[in-house]
Design a protein around this motif. Structure first.
Motif, PDB file in Angstrom:
ATOM      1  N   ARG A  23      31.545  66.746  42.781  1.00 18.37           N
ATOM      2  CA  ARG A  23      32.509  67.484  43.596  1.00 18.37           C
ATOM      3  C   ARG A  23      32.584  68.947  43.155  1.00 18.37           C
ATOM      4  N   GLU A  24      32.962  69.824  44.061  1.00 15.85           N
ATOM      5  CA  GLU A  24      32.994  71.263  43.780  1.00 15.85           C
ATOM      6  C   GLU A  24      34.280  71.685  43.080  1.00 15.85           C
ATOM      7  N   LEU A  25      35.398  71.001  43.425  1.00 15.21           N
ATOM      8  CA  LEU A  25      36.696  71.390  42.884  1.00 15.21           C
ATOM      9  C   LEU A  25      37.178  70.373  41.848  1.00 15.21           C
ATOM     10  N   PRO A  26      38.012  70.778  40.895  1.00 16.04           N
ATOM     11  CA  PRO A  26      38.465  69.861  39.845  1.00 16.04           C
ATOM     12  C   PRO A  26      39.308  68.698  40.365  1.00 16.04           C
ATOM     13  N   GLU A  27      40.043  68.923  41.470  1.00 11.23           N
ATOM     14  CA  GLU A  27      40.930  67.879  41.988  1.00 11.23           C
ATOM     15  C   GLU A  27      40.125  66.650  42.408  1.00 11.23           C
ATOM     16  N   LEU A  28      40.681  65.469  42.131  1.00  7.70           N
ATOM     17  CA  LEU A  28      40.018  64.226  42.517  1.00  7.70           C
ATOM     18  C   LEU A  28      40.062  64.069  44.041  1.00  7.70           C
ATOM     19  N   MET A  29      38.991  63.513  44.588  1.00  3.59           N
ATOM     20  CA  MET A  29      38.874  63.323  46.028  1.00  3.59           C
ATOM     21  C   MET A  29      39.484  61.972  46.405  1.00  3.59           C
ATOM     22  N   ALA A  30      40.331  61.971  47.447  1.00  2.00           N
ATOM     23  CA  ALA A  30      41.136  60.799  47.782  1.00  2.00           C
ATOM     24  C   ALA A  30      40.300  59.572  48.126  1.00  2.00           C
ATOM     25  N   LEU A  31      39.321  59.718  49.005  1.00  2.75           N
ATOM     26  CA  LEU A  31      38.567  58.541  49.457  1.00  2.75           C
ATOM     27  C   LEU A  31      37.691  57.953  48.351  1.00  2.75           C
ATOM     28  N   PRO A  32      36.869  58.760  47.648  1.00  2.00           N
ATOM     29  CA  PRO A  32      36.108  58.199  46.523  1.00  2.00           C
ATOM     30  C   PRO A  32      37.016  57.613  45.436  1.00  2.00           C
ATOM     31  N   MET A  33      38.152  58.249  45.220  1.00  2.00           N
ATOM     32  CA  MET A  33      39.103  57.754  44.227  1.00  2.00           C
ATOM     33  C   MET A  33      39.575  56.347  44.598  1.00  2.00           C
ATOM     34  N   LYS A  34      39.863  56.146  45.878  1.00  2.00           N
ATOM     35  CA  LYS A  34      40.295  54.834  46.353  1.00  2.00           C
ATOM     36  C   LYS A  34      39.166  53.814  46.246  1.00  2.00           C
TER      37      LYS A  34
END
Length: 739
Positions: A549-560
């Motif tokens: 990912r490009e940004l540090p924030e976790l991505m909602a769908l992959p996280m789920k």
């Protein structure tokens, strides 16, 4: 407390026998709502650490019944539902049930016949048998409660305050700590596991209200005729009313407890605070008029020892304990660093200096840490406090309390533990004689920090630069080991460029080569960091999306998709490693182990390896988490590992495994100490296969880590093990200097 004028919540009591005999439980609920209202707090009155506590918010008879049963330690088991569970689900159910922090513990009385069962396997067989005969059964522990205390709920800010006797024998309250909970109840896990709740010291209130809390806590200390120390918990509501609801004359003493957290605010490290407790306890016992001479002699000896320690300060070896970092393991690093600091601080040989490292690969930022900041919740909290210090932000009330406590503190300190400031590597070399690297992941395990320390001539623990550069890279380590005939998992790297160019093609190739399940993990991070068992193509794609990912924030769908916890860290990388999933493959016995080791120098100056008995690692999930490896109360390690049923066969297999681990250590040129993780297969014909997972060149050194269990089997107490590690590093530096 009410008679002494302290505000108290409304309360009522339900007796165990009356509850068990009643067929209509709603009568109790109606009386409780009338007496204390909703929401209400239900407590087991004779338990500590919030065990058996519930908060009932809803007007629910079912919820009320469950909360009463929890406080009475009654477990009703639906045997129809039990029959529907598979064996894994039954084991998980029993694991929770028999854990006193969440269930009722063991042993238990079962059913109307009150059969006493001592072991979970007995309970498993009992429930299986009863499920064929009846629909429900009741379990009760050996030790339970005779009544439940119900109180009206108190809103507002929750706090805990340690009160001690000062040098004049008068009560003195330390700075009260505010508790920021992740759930309604401040339970055992929230109190004693690092990072589960946040602690803010002093509580976020105007100075006048903080002083009122301190005064009320001191008043209760006197009313209850406490001696030496007490921990007093309470609430302050929006109107400013202070409710003191839980005085504890014996406080929890785990590293993350309030006991040490607040003592650090006045400049005492845990060892010094415990010394204060011992000395003050001796003084109080002398006042009782019993065994006076013996106790006076002990007090005189203790005072003499303290005086000698202060005089020997200049003779101690000054050791910078470097903790923190910027990897996903920075919080575990802080736990390791604090433990190393405390073990060295309680010795007569070393004078530890806590140092916090943050920044990036390009720029390391080092800070001499005051002990009160070192004992904050986690690495991010420490970093936040460091930045506040740099801005000149200090709580004025803390300065006042430090001055109040100075006559007491001066009896026990031999150095200023509240010293703070940025420090360069060159300045550090003038401040200390050696360094204990308590970092995990980068920049401690990749050789970067070692290179900086060698440049300024500081000896350090663990392996050298080249070995660290190899073992941080899991792909290169696997390749090197395979070249030497060591068994490792089949593996390949996936880089961002090929992923961006042809994602579906990369996925196709991985599925064809490895199938499912497979293991995906960063190729250059610490152990268990973002290590995932991937069971399908969707999870594999989610892992790639997350790590690239490009940004540090976790991505909602992959996280789920990956079922990541909200607080779970997941690094950003340009490459990740895929490995085959290692399974039983027809072996009679299959287990995951982790083996620690220590290197020593013989009389000829050669390095010898002392490989400890490995521990068997039992994962609660699909792979061992960081918490399971390093935090008390999380996960389970069995030391020594159970390789076979007979002692003779167990020794034979253990010897083979340890021989292979030593071979791996020599190939990687491990020095000082290390921990190697592996899978072991034992076949019917006696063959043993050891498949290496990874090498940890700076293994976790938290109080709960299994490497201390392993070293203990070889006669090393935790401090002695740490001393041996440091001694090797110091002698290595001396031998280099003579070349």
């Amino acid at each position: 407390m009410e008679n002494a004028g302290f505000p108290c919540p409304k309360l009522t009591i339900i007796k165990r026998q009356e509850w068990l005999e009643a067929t209509d439980k709603s009568r109790f609920f109606d009386l409780a709502k009338e007496a204390v209202g909703l929401p209400m707090v239900l407590k087991a009155p004779n338990q500590g650490s919030s065990i058996g506590v519930s908060i009932l918010k809803e007007d629910s008879l079912e919820g009320f019944t469950a909360a009463i049963n929890k406080s009475l330690f009654l477990q009703e088991v639906d045997l129809k539902a039990w029959q529907q569970k598979n064996i894994d689900e039954k084991v998980v159910f029993l694991a929770v049930l028999t854990d006193i922090r969440e269930g009722i513990g063991m042993p238990v009385y079962a059913g109307e016949e009150q059969t006493l069962l001592h072991h979970p396997e007995e309970l498993l067989r009992y429930l299986n048998r009863k499920a064929e005969l009846q629909e429900r059964t009741i379990l009760t522990p050996l030790n339970s409660e005779e009544e439940v205390l119900l109180e009206s709920f108190i809103g507002g800010k929750e706090f805990s305050c340690i009160v001690v006797q000062n040098h004049l024998g008068q009560p003195m309250a330390l700075p009260p700590t505010q508790i920021i909970k992740s759930s309604d109840v401040f339970d055992y896990r929230a109190k004693y596991l690092p990072g589960v709740s946040r602690k803010i010291t002093p509580i976020d209130l105007p100075a006048q209200q903080i002083q009122q809390i301190r005064q009320e806590c001191c008043r209760l200390f006197e009313v209850l005729q406490c001696n030496v120390y007490a921990r007093i918990d309470g609430f302050i509501n929006e109107e400013g009313t202070i409710f003191l609801n839980d005085p504890n004359t014996t406080s929890g003493m785990l590293p993350s407890s309030f006991f040490f957290h607040q003592a650090a605010e006045i400049g005492l490290n845990p060892s010094q605070f415990l010394t204060y407790i011992i000395r003050t306890s001796l003084s109080e016992r002398i006042r009782t008029g019993k065994r006076n001479k013996e106790l006076r002699d002990q007090l005189q000896q203790l005072d003499g020892d303290l005086q000698r320690l202060r005089q020997q300060r200049s003779q101690k070896i000054r050791v910078a304990v470097v903790m923190g970092g910027y990897s996903s393991e920075r919080h575990i690093s802080v736990e390791s660093g604090r433990n190393i600091f405390e073990k060295l601080a309680s010795s007569v040989k070393y004078q530890p200096v806590p140092v916090f490292l943050t920044g990036s690969n390009e720029e390391h930022k080092l800070y001499l840490l005051p002990v009160n900041i070192m004992l904050k919740d986690n690495a991010d909290d420490i970093k936040e406090k460091v930045e506040a210090y740099l801005r000149g932000e200090h709580h004025p009330l803390l300065e006042q309390i430090i001055e109040e406590a100075r006559p007491l503190v001066n009896q026990y300190i031999d150095q200023d533990l509240l010293k703070f400031g940025p420090v360069s590597y060159e300045q550090l070399a003038r401040e200390v004689d050696a360094v204990f690297i308590a970092l995990h992941g980068r920049p401690g395990e990749d050789g970067a920090l070692q290179a900086r320390l060698e440049r300024v001539g500081l000896p350090y623990n663990g392996s050298g630069i080249e070995s660290s550069q190899l073992t941080i890279n899991k792909f290169e380590t696997n390749r090197r080991l395979r070249e030497h005939g060591i068994l490792v998992a089949r593996h390949r790297l996936v880089n961002r460029q090929e992923w961006d160019k042809n994602r579906q093609g990369v996925l196709d190739a991985l599925v064809q080569e490895f199938g499912f399940p497979l293991i995906a993990k960063p190729s250059d991070d610490g152990c268990s960091s973002a290590v995932k068992k991937i069971k399908n193509r969707q999870e594999l794609e989610a892992f790639g999306e997350m790590i690239f990912r490009e940004l540090p924030e976790l991505m909602a769908l992959p996280m789920k998709t990956l079922k990541l916890k909200p607080s779970e860290e997941f690094p950003q990388k340009d490459v990740f490693l895929v490995e085959e999933f290692i399974g039983r493959e027809g072996a009679k016995h299959f287990l995951e182990v982790t083996g620690g080791m220590l290197t020593l120098r013989n009389e000829q100056g050669q390095t010898e390896y002392l490989v400890f008995e490995p521990s068997e690692a039992l994962a609660g999930g699909e792979v061992l988490s960081l918490e399971e490896k390093f935090l008390a109360g999380e996960g389970q390690n069995i030391t020594p590992a159970r390789f076979a049923r007979t002692a003779e066969e167990n020794r034979r297999i253990s010897q083979e495994v340890r021989k292979e681990l030593e071979h791996v250590a020599r190939i990687a040129n491990i020095e000082g100490y290390a921990r190697i993780d592996a899978f072991v297969r034992v076949y019917e014909d006696g063959r043993v296969e050891t498949i290496i997972i990874e090498i940890n060149s700076l293994p976790g050194m938290t109080p709960a880590t299994c490497i201390f269990h392993q070293s203990a089997l070889n006669g090393y107490k935790p401090y002695e093990f740490i001393d041996a590690i440091l001694t090797y590093g110091i002698e290595r530096q001396r031998s280099k200097a003579t070349l």
